[in-house]
Design a protein around this motif. Sequence first.
Motif, PDB file in Angstrom:
ATOM      1  N   GLY A 196       0.778  -1.243  -0.008  1.00  0.00           N
ATOM      2  CA  GLY A 196      -0.017   0.096   0.023  1.00  0.00           C
ATOM      3  C   GLY A 196       0.870   1.289  -0.063  1.00  0.00           C
ATOM      4  O   GLY A 196       0.502   2.362  -0.928  1.00  0.00           O
ATOM      5  N   ILE A 216      -6.116   2.293   3.247  1.00  0.00           N
ATOM      6  CA  ILE A 216      -5.235   1.469   2.409  1.00  0.00           C
ATOM      7  C   ILE A 216      -5.942   0.075   2.771  1.00  0.00           C
ATOM      8  O   ILE A 216      -5.925  -0.585   3.810  1.00  0.00           O
ATOM      9  CB  ILE A 216      -3.714   1.318   2.886  1.00  0.00           C
ATOM     10  CG1 ILE A 216      -3.274   2.863   2.583  1.00  0.00           C
ATOM     11  CG2 ILE A 216      -3.016   0.092   2.350  1.00  0.00           C
ATOM     12  CD1 ILE A 216      -3.234   3.430   3.936  1.00  0.00           C
ATOM     13  N   SER A 217      -6.552  -0.495   1.577  1.00  0.00           N
ATOM     14  CA  SER A 217      -7.337  -1.665   1.931  1.00  0.00           C
ATOM     15  C   SER A 217      -7.162  -2.771   0.677  1.00  0.00           C
ATOM     16  O   SER A 217      -7.240  -2.679  -0.380  1.00  0.00           O
ATOM     17  CB  SER A 217      -8.841  -1.420   2.247  1.00  0.00           C
ATOM     18  OG  SER A 217      -9.490  -0.842   0.883  1.00  0.00           O
ATOM     19  N   ASN A 219      -5.322  -4.901  -0.280  1.00  0.00           N
ATOM     20  CA  ASN A 219      -4.138  -5.057  -1.179  1.00  0.00           C
ATOM     21  C   ASN A 219      -3.635  -6.394  -0.732  1.00  0.00           C
ATOM     22  O   ASN A 219      -3.537  -6.869   0.374  1.00  0.00           O
ATOM     23  CB  ASN A 219      -2.972  -3.986  -0.875  1.00  0.00           C
ATOM     24  CG  ASN A 219      -3.639  -2.553  -1.148  1.00  0.00           C
ATOM     25  OD1 ASN A 219      -3.676  -2.215  -2.461  1.00  0.00           O
ATOM     26  ND2 ASN A 219      -3.872  -1.867  -0.124  1.00  0.00           N
ATOM     27  N   GLY A 236       0.449  -3.572   4.064  1.00  0.00           N
ATOM     28  CA  GLY A 236      -0.414  -2.428   4.186  1.00  0.00           C
ATOM     29  C   GLY A 236       0.562  -1.365   4.322  1.00  0.00           C
ATOM     30  O   GLY A 236       0.642  -0.532   3.121  1.00  0.00           O
ATOM     31  N   ILE A 253      -6.268   1.114   7.679  1.00  0.00           N
ATOM     32  CA  ILE A 253      -5.382   0.204   7.077  1.00  0.00           C
ATOM     33  C   ILE A 253      -6.420  -1.378   7.278  1.00  0.00           C
ATOM     34  O   ILE A 253      -6.234  -2.009   8.212  1.00  0.00           O
ATOM     35  CB  ILE A 253      -4.132  -0.146   7.702  1.00  0.00           C
ATOM     36  CG1 ILE A 253      -3.559   1.192   7.544  1.00  0.00           C
ATOM     37  CG2 ILE A 253      -3.300  -1.295   6.985  1.00  0.00           C
ATOM     38  CD1 ILE A 253      -2.102   1.124   8.411  1.00  0.00           C
ATOM     39  N   ASN A 256      -5.564  -6.207   4.260  1.00  0.00           N
ATOM     40  CA  ASN A 256      -4.420  -6.435   3.543  1.00  0.00           C
ATOM     41  C   ASN A 256      -4.012  -7.501   3.893  1.00  0.00           C
ATOM     42  O   ASN A 256      -3.725  -7.981   5.334  1.00  0.00           O
ATOM     43  CB  ASN A 256      -3.443  -5.235   3.811  1.00  0.00           C
ATOM     44  CG  ASN A 256      -3.853  -3.807   3.242  1.00  0.00           C
ATOM     45  OD1 ASN A 256      -4.003  -3.289   2.461  1.00  0.00           O
ATOM     46  ND2 ASN A 256      -4.356  -3.242   4.421  1.00  0.00           N
ATOM     47  N   GLY A 269      -0.551  -5.217   8.629  1.00  0.00           N
ATOM     48  CA  GLY A 269      -1.084  -4.170   8.688  1.00  0.00           C
ATOM     49  C   GLY A 269      -0.169  -2.779   8.545  1.00  0.00           C
ATOM     50  O   GLY A 269      -0.222  -2.259   7.532  1.00  0.00           O
ATOM     51  N   TYR A 270       0.666  -2.706   9.591  1.00  0.00           N
ATOM     52  CA  TYR A 270       1.638  -1.624   9.812  1.00  0.00           C
ATOM     53  C   TYR A 270       2.730  -1.976  10.541  1.00  0.00           C
ATOM     54  O   TYR A 270       2.694  -2.580  11.336  1.00  0.00           O
ATOM     55  CB  TYR A 270       0.921  -0.608  10.679  1.00  0.00           C
ATOM     56  CG  TYR A 270       1.655   0.681  10.847  1.00  0.00           C
ATOM     57  CD1 TYR A 270       1.909   1.922  10.118  1.00  0.00           C
ATOM     58  CD2 TYR A 270       2.692   0.477  11.953  1.00  0.00           C
ATOM     59  CE1 TYR A 270       2.544   3.104  10.577  1.00  0.00           C
ATOM     60  CE2 TYR A 270       3.172   1.595  12.268  1.00  0.00           C
ATOM     61  CZ  TYR A 270       3.363   2.794  11.636  1.00  0.00           C
ATOM     62  OH  TYR A 270       4.200   3.872  11.954  1.00  0.00           O
ATOM     63  N   ASN A 284      -6.156  -7.412   8.843  1.00  0.00           N
ATOM     64  CA  ASN A 284      -5.202  -7.841   7.950  1.00  0.00           C
ATOM     65  C   ASN A 284      -4.448  -9.288   8.135  1.00  0.00           C
ATOM     66  O   ASN A 284      -4.722  -9.537   9.405  1.00  0.00           O
ATOM     67  CB  ASN A 284      -3.923  -6.454   8.397  1.00  0.00           C
ATOM     68  CG  ASN A 284      -4.849  -5.120   8.047  1.00  0.00           C
ATOM     69  OD1 ASN A 284      -4.683  -4.987   6.866  1.00  0.00           O
ATOM     70  ND2 ASN A 284      -4.867  -4.505   9.051  1.00  0.00           N
TER      71      ASN A 284
END
Length: 416
Positions: A196, A216-217, A219, A236, A253, A256, A269-270, A284
Amino acid sequence: NFSGGEYDAIHKMMSPITITNGGDVVVSNNIVSNNYTSKNPLYMNGAYADKRYRFGSNKEEFNLIGGGIGVLGCNTLEISSNTIEGNELRLRTRWNEYKNWDRWIYPGMITFGLHGDASIKNNIIRNNNFRFERDNNYDTYNSKVFAIGISPMNQAGHHGDNMNCSDSPLAIDSNRIENNLVIESGSENVHYFGVGMSIPGYCDENNFINIRSNTISGNRLERHGGGDTQSYESVGVYINSNNDSTYFYDNHIVGNVAETDFSYGYAGGYHGNVSVHNSTISQNQGWHVGGIQLFGGAEVEINRSTITLNTANDAEGVGAIKNPGNMVKNSIIVGNRVLHNGQIMEEEIGGIDAREYSSEFHYNNIYGNSGYDFYNHRQDDKDATYNWWNSRSEQILINDEIWDGIDDDGNTGLVT
């Protein structure tokens, strides 16, 4: 097509919209759709060498830039209200006799660098694909691949000759990065930094970066066979920046997913060293961590965020949060899990894995995570008062959801 051109000997531009040395640049209200950009294969030398688009003569660092909109070398920059969808970028490279190695690849639908003040806002980036393939039996080797969504090149980073850190403000605001796909096929020792959004670091410039209200989704990161070692930072968002001057808030987010057959992956996710505020990290899937993994130490925190329904696939993974930094406060951590080979790992950490710091943990809702809701890996005690564990009075039930010094014969601190 194989569009674009050379910014210099190191930076090769491939985007359908490419701007270099543009002064004050505005790219707004465009539709970049259904472009197919490829090169097959990229030779370094020999009888079939592509002298213009080869992977750099005797350079161990090389930037290949492509996707949708690419801008290098401008004073101020605005990229706004563009729709970038249905594009495909395919690189077929080879390793062995014709070596493609130690390359920096930016397939981002919005990629930019060497700029002054920059604003990236209200763009839609969806349903784009990037395929990184090998040529026959020759693997590419030792490449770094950044996000297909939004990927600034030199916002606190040096990638290739002539790429200095930017100390100018950057705003990434109200963009939608949805349902994009990155496919890895046939590479060796290739590391992906995100699907993302990726903001790579490696320097200490105190530039002001404001990342807010982005979605951000959906992906995905997939692997379709090939070489030995492939890994990723996040699906993400990946951020390696300066926490004192980088703000990440009101972002979503969601959904993902990375496939499980990568050699290693950090987070679904992050993954970053910047605090997360007022954001949703949900649904995620990553290898070692489903939701958030922080690496910023004592200054990083999570506040007023929702971290729910994330999945880690590693047998010893963490569902919601690993290394939560200095503080987790006013947040919802519910329904996260560790799922390995289709089996819920009830002895692992679906909730929070508290390592390094995490001195404050208050006013959170934390329950319904697989295994442990909170696991204290440190020797110091944790004050976890004023949290809701989905139990009004049964302290025994709450203790069952926590791992601390009581469970570990005093080798770790208590959670009180």
